[in-house]
Design an enzyme around this catalytic site. Structure first.
Site: not given
Length: 246
Positions: A7, A9, A57, A152, A157
């Site tokens: 994942d 960001e 985030h 997040h 995640d």
């Protein structure tokens, strides 16, 4: 089989207009087991995050200012990803950003050194058409706790998605995990095969006692009386061995 649940960001939603990767998290699975060989980077994007992305985030420009730039972690990231299948939720988003970052450094695109890319969002939509298939929704559906997910975060995640992916694909793993006999002779089955080989098993034969045989005959008599016809087990050819007690 080596798989990486990944994942990212980012500073915003569009890599083509200059948004950058600010965090990467990846969790390693080998033969569907977590290894603990995970990867996590915060990255200085050399720009501010959009307000909407920052609200998601929470990674401020100040926090990221002393973190390495993507160029400093690119080789390590590429080596870690090399040859692995990538498991990503909404893969086009993350892959597009990683492509853009590698392109800035004149490095080969992601698909040239990683294996296949599996998009769990596509898988979830096939499994649960018409339903919400966000990561939070899938955690709820599979009973995976995400109570600690306030904002997040790429590594968090990825860890949650690894649990979701394993739950989503549970039918694909071997139902008999341990090897029996010589190495490489494990008994295996999967959702498509459903075929087991018992060649290496020493299965005991348990024969019915006289009392059990008598009870079996009595049960067949009861069935015949209720149905007013011969029980199917007695109607089958005797040479097939079916219908004979014992």
């Amino acid at each position: 089989m080596r798989q990486l649940v990944l994942d990212t960001e980012t500073t915003g939603l569009n890599a083509r207009t200059g948004d950058r990767v600010i965090e990467i998290g990846a969790v390693e699975l080998v033969n569907r087991r977590l290894t603990g060989n995970n990867l996590h980077f915060y990255i200085n994007p050399e720009r501010d995050s959009d307000p909407g992305a920052l609200a998601v985030h929470g990674l401020t420009t100040e926090f990221l200012s002393d973190k390495p730039k993507f160029a400093e972690i690119a080789a390590t990231l590429r080596e870690y990803l090399s040859g692995a299948e990538l498991i990503i939720h909404n893969a086009p988003f993350d892959v597009g950003f990683l492509h853009a970052e590698f392109e800035r450094l004149s490095m080969p695109p992601l698909h040239e050194y990683c294996g296949a890319i599996t998009d769990t969002l596509v898988v979830a939509k096939q499994m649960f058409p018409g339903k919400r298939n966000s990561l939070d929704a899938l955690c709820d559906r599979f009973g995976i706790s995400n109570a600690h997910r306030k904002l997040h975060g790429a590594l968090l995640d990825a860890e949650l998605l690894a649990d979701v992916y394993l739950a989503m694909t549970r039918g694909q793993e071997s139902l008999v995990i341990e090897s029996i006999g010589e190495p490489g002779e494990a008994i295996r089955t999967d959702v498509t095969g459903l075929a087991l080989s018992f060649a290496k098993l020493n299965l005991p034969v348990l024969r019915a006692s006289e009392a059990e045989q008598a009870a079996h005959v009595a049960t067949l008599d009861d069935i015949e009386r209720a149905a007013r016809k011969t029980a199917v087990w007695r109607a089958l050819p005797s040479e097939a061995g079916v219908g004979e007690a014992g």
